[in-house]
Design a protein around this motif. Structure first.
Motif, mmCIF file in Angstrom:
data_model
loop_
_atom_site.group_PDB
_atom_site.id
_atom_site.type_symbol
_atom_site.label_atom_id
_atom_site.label_comp_id
_atom_site.label_asym_id
_atom_site.label_seq_id
_atom_site.Cartn_x
_atom_site.Cartn_y
_atom_site.Cartn_z
ATOM 1 N N ALA A 63 82.558 86.937 17.188
ATOM 2 C CA ALA A 63 82.120 86.694 15.773
ATOM 3 C C ALA A 63 81.036 87.978 15.464
ATOM 4 O O ALA A 63 80.957 88.601 14.434
ATOM 5 C CB ALA A 63 81.137 85.618 15.635
ATOM 6 N N ALA A 64 80.425 88.516 16.875
ATOM 7 C CA ALA A 64 79.552 89.711 16.517
ATOM 8 C C ALA A 64 80.427 91.111 16.562
ATOM 9 O O ALA A 64 79.700 92.099 16.289
ATOM 10 C CB ALA A 64 78.690 89.757 17.787
ATOM 11 N N GLY A 65 81.806 91.072 16.467
ATOM 12 C CA GLY A 65 82.554 92.388 16.335
ATOM 13 C C GLY A 65 83.212 92.907 17.504
ATOM 14 O O GLY A 65 83.928 93.762 17.799
ATOM 15 N N ASP A 66 83.010 92.204 18.715
ATOM 16 C CA ASP A 66 83.576 92.537 20.081
ATOM 17 C C ASP A 66 84.963 91.985 20.253
ATOM 18 O O ASP A 66 85.248 90.689 20.782
ATOM 19 C CB ASP A 66 82.921 92.145 21.216
ATOM 20 N N PHE A 67 86.139 92.897 19.648
ATOM 21 C CA PHE A 67 87.436 91.956 19.558
ATOM 22 C C PHE A 67 88.170 92.284 21.077
ATOM 23 O O PHE A 67 89.384 91.842 21.194
ATOM 24 C CB PHE A 67 88.235 92.597 18.702
ATOM 25 N N GLY A 68 87.396 92.866 21.978
ATOM 26 C CA GLY A 68 88.051 93.274 23.085
ATOM 27 C C GLY A 68 88.110 91.967 23.980
ATOM 28 O O GLY A 68 88.522 92.132 25.276
ATOM 29 N N ARG A 69 87.282 91.037 23.806
ATOM 30 C CA ARG A 69 86.700 90.004 24.745
ATOM 31 C C ARG A 69 87.935 88.934 24.865
ATOM 32 O O ARG A 69 88.745 88.775 24.046
ATOM 33 C CB ARG A 69 85.680 89.222 24.201
ATOM 34 N N GLU A 70 88.394 88.714 26.204
ATOM 35 C CA GLU A 70 89.743 87.684 26.394
ATOM 36 C C GLU A 70 89.068 86.540 27.334
ATOM 37 O O GLU A 70 88.067 86.926 27.956
ATOM 38 C CB GLU A 70 90.864 88.426 27.022
ATOM 39 N N VAL A 71 89.493 85.600 27.295
ATOM 40 C CA VAL A 71 89.187 84.234 28.053
ATOM 41 C C VAL A 71 90.407 84.126 29.162
ATOM 42 O O VAL A 71 91.579 84.315 28.531
ATOM 43 C CB VAL A 71 88.973 83.135 27.216
ATOM 44 N N ALA A 72 89.809 83.986 30.437
ATOM 45 C CA ALA A 72 90.873 83.405 31.290
ATOM 46 C C ALA A 72 91.569 82.103 31.120
ATOM 47 O O ALA A 72 90.888 81.185 30.654
ATOM 48 C CB ALA A 72 90.103 83.524 32.802
#
Length: 186
Positions: A63-72
């Motif tokens: 939501a803050a714009g970090d689209f590189g975050r993935e969840v295990a």
């Protein structure tokens, strides 16, 4: 696995309750079994809540714009499916964001190129919208129309963009022949 833990804890507590009612079970063993059942339930809850809290944290980052975050992605249950869907969504958002940024950069480069070409033309270029309002005018157009160097005198600072030809003619009477020539074909 979580349902299996729950079932084991329920069976253990249920059996302990029967044994206690019949008087076959010593009191310390009952408390030990109850403590183990509570620890097993807490462990099961922690294992269930942990992936959800990681997913919630990742959601805030996206939501803050970090689209590189993935969840295990964990086991193939509902939470694992949710984590996998979240990762697919963030990859799609990242691709869309990159495409939009590339498109914006290309549009800006094309606009700058067009502005450079129009600025270096010796022919005057004037663009009007369907209502006859001036959108742009290059430097050659200003010279041809007799504007002094810099912004035309007697015209508002925003001229010529957004103003109709009639408004410009009223502000600068020397434009009357030009406006009349343009309005004939319109």
């Amino acid at each position: 696995i979580n349902w299996l833990n729950f079932l084991c804890v329920w069976l253990a507590v249920h059996q302990l309750g029967y044994a206690w009612q019949e008087g076959r079970f010593p009191r310390p063993a009952l408390w030990s079994a109850a403590a183990l059942a509570i620890l097993a339930a807490l462990n099961s809850a922690r294992r269930m809540v942990s992936p959800l809290s990681r997913l919630a944290s990742a959601t805030r980052e996206v939501a803050a714009g970090d689209f590189g975050r993935e969840v295990a992605v964990g086991p193939r249950d509902e939470i694992g499916f949710l984590a996998e869907s979240f990762n697919d969504m963030t990859q799609a958002l990242k691709a869309a964001s990159q495409a939009a940024e590339a498109s914006r950069a290309e549009l800006q480069a094309q606009g700058e190129f067009l502005e450079t070409v129009l600025g270096n033309l010796s022919s005057g270029v004037l663009t009007l919208d369907p209502q006859g309002r001036m959108i742009t005018a290059n430097a050659a157009c200003a010279r041809i129309l007799g504007y002094p160097a810099g912004p035309p005198t007697g015209l508002p600072d925003s001229a010529p963009a957004g103003q109709s030809l009639r408004q410009l003619q009223q502000a600068a009477p020397f434009l009357q022949p030009f406006v009349a020539a343009i309005e004939r074909p319109l």
